[in-house]
Design a protein around this motif. Structure first.
Motif, PDB file in Angstrom:
ATOM      1  N   GLU A  23      80.058  20.837 -13.476  1.00 38.00           N
ATOM      2  CA  GLU A  23      80.850  20.162 -12.437  1.00 38.00           C
ATOM      3  C   GLU A  23      82.037  21.028 -12.002  1.00 38.00           C
ATOM      4  OE1 GLU A  23      79.772  17.735 -10.954  1.00 38.00           O
ATOM      5  OE2 GLU A  23      78.306  16.839 -12.318  1.00 38.00           O
ATOM      6  N   LYS A  24      82.675  21.638 -12.993  1.00 40.35           N
ATOM      7  CA  LYS A  24      83.853  22.476 -12.679  1.00 40.35           C
ATOM      8  C   LYS A  24      83.432  23.657 -11.798  1.00 40.35           C
ATOM      9  CE  LYS A  24      87.456  21.523 -15.889  1.00 40.35           C
ATOM     10  NZ  LYS A  24      86.958  20.298 -16.466  1.00 40.35           N
ATOM     11  N   SER A  25      82.297  24.234 -12.123  1.00 39.97           N
ATOM     12  CA  SER A  25      81.811  25.368 -11.314  1.00 39.97           C
ATOM     13  C   SER A  25      81.506  24.899  -9.897  1.00 39.97           C
ATOM     14  CB  SER A  25      80.550  25.977 -11.931  1.00 39.97           C
ATOM     15  OG  SER A  25      80.812  26.379 -13.238  1.00 39.97           O
ATOM     16  N   MET A  26      80.929  23.704  -9.789  1.00 38.57           N
ATOM     17  CA  MET A  26      80.613  23.191  -8.459  1.00 38.57           C
ATOM     18  C   MET A  26      81.895  23.018  -7.630  1.00 38.57           C
ATOM     19  SD  MET A  26      77.498  23.376  -8.401  1.00 38.57           S
ATOM     20  CE  MET A  26      77.448  23.009  -6.674  1.00 38.57           C
ATOM     21  N   SER A  27      82.977  22.543  -8.285  1.00 37.97           N
ATOM     22  CA  SER A  27      84.246  22.374  -7.543  1.00 37.97           C
ATOM     23  C   SER A  27      84.687  23.713  -6.965  1.00 37.97           C
ATOM     24  CB  SER A  27      85.359  21.876  -8.464  1.00 37.97           C
ATOM     25  OG  SER A  27      84.919  20.747  -9.131  1.00 37.97           O
ATOM     26  N   ASN A  40      70.283  27.668 -13.624  1.00 40.44           N
ATOM     27  CA  ASN A  40      69.103  27.151 -14.325  1.00 40.44           C
ATOM     28  C   ASN A  40      69.033  25.630 -14.190  1.00 40.44           C
ATOM     29  OD1 ASN A  40      71.323  26.583 -15.892  1.00 40.44           O
ATOM     30  ND2 ASN A  40      70.284  26.935 -17.838  1.00 40.44           N
ATOM     31  N   SER A  41      69.897  25.076 -13.320  1.00 38.41           N
ATOM     32  CA  SER A  41      69.954  23.628 -13.189  1.00 38.41           C
ATOM     33  C   SER A  41      68.964  23.141 -12.126  1.00 38.41           C
ATOM     34  CB  SER A  41      71.371  23.215 -12.778  1.00 38.41           C
ATOM     35  OG  SER A  41      71.413  21.831 -12.574  1.00 38.41           O
ATOM     36  N   SER A  42      68.435  21.926 -12.346  1.00 41.17           N
ATOM     37  CA  SER A  42      67.588  21.344 -11.298  1.00 41.17           C
ATOM     38  C   SER A  42      68.377  20.286 -10.522  1.00 41.17           C
ATOM     39  CB  SER A  42      66.318  20.754 -11.911  1.00 41.17           C
ATOM     40  OG  SER A  42      66.676  19.905 -12.970  1.00 41.17           O
ATOM     41  N   ARG A  43      69.671  20.169 -10.842  1.00 41.00           N
ATOM     42  CA  ARG A  43      70.484  19.178 -10.123  1.00 41.00           C
ATOM     43  C   ARG A  43      70.648  19.590  -8.658  1.00 41.00           C
ATOM     44  NH1 ARG A  43      75.673  17.923 -13.976  1.00 41.00           N
ATOM     45  NH2 ARG A  43      74.950  19.236 -15.684  1.00 41.00           N
ATOM     46  N   GLU A  44      70.999  18.603  -7.860  1.00 38.86           N
ATOM     47  CA  GLU A  44      71.215  18.893  -6.437  1.00 38.86           C
ATOM     48  C   GLU A  44      72.470  19.757  -6.274  1.00 38.86           C
ATOM     49  OE1 GLU A  44      71.919  16.404  -2.450  1.00 38.86           O
ATOM     50  OE2 GLU A  44      70.612  15.479  -3.954  1.00 38.86           O
ATOM     51  N   ILE A  45      72.349  20.807  -5.482  1.00 30.37           N
ATOM     52  CA  ILE A  45      73.491  21.705  -5.302  1.00 30.37           C
ATOM     53  C   ILE A  45      73.664  21.972  -3.819  1.00 30.37           C
ATOM     54  CG2 ILE A  45      74.283  24.087  -5.660  1.00 30.37           C
ATOM     55  CD1 ILE A  45      72.933  23.990  -8.396  1.00 30.37           C
ATOM     56  N   GLU A  46      74.892  21.771  -3.353  1.00 28.62           N
ATOM     57  CA  GLU A  46      75.141  22.069  -1.940  1.00 28.62           C
ATOM     58  C   GLU A  46      75.676  23.478  -1.801  1.00 28.62           C
ATOM     59  OE1 GLU A  46      77.282  19.375   0.586  1.00 28.62           O
ATOM     60  OE2 GLU A  46      76.215  17.689  -0.361  1.00 28.62           O
ATOM     61  N   ALA A  47      74.825  24.361  -1.376  1.00 30.70           N
ATOM     62  CA  ALA A  47      75.249  25.755  -1.167  1.00 30.70           C
ATOM     63  C   ALA A  47      74.310  26.337  -0.124  1.00 30.70           C
ATOM     64  CB  ALA A  47      75.135  26.533  -2.464  1.00 30.70           C
ATOM     65  N   GLU A  48      74.750  27.480   0.470  1.00 35.37           N
ATOM     66  CA  GLU A  48      73.910  28.064   1.518  1.00 35.37           C
ATOM     67  C   GLU A  48      72.527  28.434   0.956  1.00 35.37           C
ATOM     68  OE1 GLU A  48      76.195  30.195   4.590  1.00 35.37           O
ATOM     69  OE2 GLU A  48      74.885  31.878   4.044  1.00 35.37           O
TER      70      GLU A  48
END
Ligand code: F6R
Length: 607
Positions: free
Chosen positions: A529-533, A550-558
């Motif tokens: 979570e901290k990295s996502m922030s 290595n995560s399958s979670r949803e990630i908002e990035a280009e």
């Protein structure tokens, strides 16, 4: 950094010297030259730029001389030019040199009063004149070189010939490597054993302070006190296959793809999964000595220092009574650092010849610290000077940017940490997950190479036009970001910085706008979570973010590059494969000299 070759025998010296220089070119490629001679008639060929420039000159000159020396240069004193290229010639003497003569200005003034004048800006020409001034007294080349070197302050590996002496090449070393290859009725000289492959496997590694006379019949060696020394002839095993591109376009990509195999070689016999066993043969430390270690200095430069940092993050997790200082060699050597009791120093170097790392090794030895090496090049200076250590066995690394060396360095250091921790009482239950993952790592790397190559190639095509980038990560992914940034900047010439993800907002984020892209490494763990922030903060300022995770979670990035792996601890080494491929393909897209990037050289043998 700079390559030396020499030959005395009965074969064609020009072609032997040229072949050796091509093999050594990764050590420096600003300019190159060879000299061969016969009965006082010398043929000196020099070019600015790469060794390939010498090929046509040699074709035109057609000499059948059977003695000579050659050099490929990484400029220190004087710009890269034909005039500054080696061999240098003064009077009867021709000389090639790696290293730096620190008192060359003083020597130059003295020689000028004796009538010598100079055409280049190099310290090497001064040394050549010094040898000539002594040689002219009684035409004894061996004695003249020895005497001249007594007057020199600095570091050197040299090879010297006199055009009126068809029988001898005189060589010497002090702080810069020199190896002599012993053949039948012929003798070879090189700054790196890789230049000797195919000619001979019998070698003499010259020691600091030694001077040797190489003839067709053999080698005579004396030490710095002019006492005769019995040379030790060793057999080296070098694989000529490792020096070929094996169908790849560049050594860099070949070496990236070598990693499943090279890492297996690092692990072979050391991680024995079915016996729950870890062992390291060459440490020369008893269990009691390992148990006593309380403080470790890990000393290295560049990529090797990032490998060391990464390993230290791992080792700290399981050796909690040990303090680890990972230090860049060029800094440590000028610090007035304290050495706590029960310290150990580990020197990490692919080439085993990096001058700053060697200087720190000498300092630590002087202070009585036990020194270990984590080295790739067998027989190199660091490997020979340490009390024990680990050869990483990654095979010859030719491309200037280090890739397979890095991966094996991290693993070798972690292995050492585990062996030490076991001596301190780490249970086999705690060690087993590491054994399992290390054992699986080569296959996991092979899978990433197999599944991600095309995706990363496309990614590189999409981002090659940017001029600025950040690499960020937290925890072990921070040194990984530093390594990713270094790999990209040195191959692509893009301005890239590596940062701890949490540090960006303490200043560097001021730079971010839409001219930047950012590679963010994100593990699926408590820091996710901290990295996502941190990523969102960058995107909010127009930065273009590529997430490697290595995560399958949803990630908002280009862009998101997802690594599927069953590994938990060593996933960062898989992320690094993405970094390596990305750097390679960006460099190719930009039309850069991938294996020999500008201004660089492999093995930095000057401080
Ligand atoms: C970068 C690179 C260099 C070396 C550094 C140390 O790709 O290769 O940063 O890692 O010059 O070299 P070694 O490991 O030979 O001591």
């Amino acid at each position: 950094m700079c390559g030396i070759v020499g030959y005395v025998g009965s074969k064609n010296a020009q072609s032997i010297l040229l072949e050796g220089l091509h093999r050594l070119e990764y050590r420096g490629y600003d300019s190159a030259g060879i000299v061969t001679f016969q009965d006082g008639d010398a043929c000196l060929l020099r070019v600015k730029g790469k060794v390939a420039g010498l090929d046509s000159l040699v074709n035109d000159s057609h000499r059948d001389d059977s003695i000579g020396i050659g050099h490929t240069r990484w400029a220190t004193h004087g710009e890269p030019s034909e005039r500054n290229a080696h061999p240098h010639n003064v009077g009867d003497i021709f000389l090639v040199h790696n290293g730096i003569i620190e008192n060359y200005k003083d020597l130059k003034s003295v020689l000028e009063t004796r009538g010598y004048s100079f055409v280049s800006e190099t310290d090497t020409e001064v040394l050549t004149a010094l040898v000539d001034s002594i040689y002219q007294q009684d035409k004894n080349l061996f004695a003249a070189v020895s005497e001249a070197l007594h007057m020199v302050v600095g570091a050197y590996g040299i090879a010297v010939v006199a055009k009126d002496n068809m029988d001898e090449v005189v060589v010497a070393r002090s702080g810069s490597p020199l190896v002599i290859g012993v053949g039948e009725d012929e003798t070879f000289i090189a700054s790196d054993p890789s230049a000797l492959v195919g000619n001979t496997d019998q070698v003499i590694f010259l020691k600091d302070g030694e001077v040797a006379k190489c003839t067709r019949d053999g080698v005579t060696v004396k030490d710095s006190a002019d006492q005769a020394v019995e040379p030790i002839v060793e057999t080296i095993e070098m694989d000529i296959q490792a020096m070929q591109k094996k169908g790849f376009d560049h050594f860099l990509v070949k070496e990236i793809f070598d990693q499943p195999e090279s890492l297996s070689a690092t692990l072979a016999g050391r991680v024995v999964k079915d016996q729950d066993l870890l062992r390291l043969g060459g440490l020369n430390m008893s269990e009691e000595e390992l148990r006593a270690v309380k403080h470790i200095f890990i000393v290295a430069c560049g990529t090797a220092s990032y490998a060391s940092m990464i390993a230290s993050y791992y080792i700290e997790r399981f050796a909690d009574d040990v303090v680890i200082d990972t230090v860049v060699a060029s800094e440590l050597r000028y610090r007035s650092f304290n050495v706590p009791e029960n310290s150990l120093a580990i020197f990490v170097s692919q080439s085993g010849e990096t001058a700053d790392t060697i200087a720190c090794l000498k300092e630590m030895k002087q202070r009585g610290v036990r020194c270990l090496g984590v080295v790739n090049a067998v027989g190199s200076t660091i490997a020979r000077e340490v009390d024990g250590g680990i050869y990483i066995h990654a095979g010859a690394e030719i491309s200037v940017a280090s890739t397979k060396g890095f991966t094996s360095q991290v693993v070798a250091l972690v292995l050492f940490g585990l062996v030490m921790a076991q001596a301190k009482g780490m249970s086999i239950e705690d060690v087993r997950p590491y054994i399992d993952e290390l054992d699986a790592l080569p296959e996991e790397i092979a899978a990433v190479l197999d599944t991600k190559n095309e995706e990363v190639k496309q990614l590189a095509a999409d981002y090659s036009h940017y001029e600025h980038a950040f690499y960020i990560g937290r925890d072990v992914l921070y040194p990984l970001a530093l390594e990713g940034a270094l790999k990209l900047k040195e191959t692509s010439y893009i301005h890239v910085e590596g940062q701890p993800a949490g540090e960006l907002k303490h200043g560097s984020i001021a730079l971010i706008d839409d001219r930047f892209f950012e590679v963010a490494f994100v593990m699926d763990n408590e820091l996710f979570e901290k990295s996502m922030s941190n990523i969102i903060e960058v995107q909010a300022r127009g930065g273009h973010v590529i997430v490697v995770t290595n995560s399958s979670r949803e990630i908002e990035a280009e862009r998101v590059v997802r690594i599927e792996s069953r590994l938990k601890m060593f996933t960062p080494l898989l992320f690094n494969i993405v970094s390596q491929l990305f750097a390679y393909y960006v460099a190719v897209n930009k039309g850069n000299d991938v294996d020999q990037p500008r201004n660089l050289a492999k093995s930095v043998t000057v401080e």
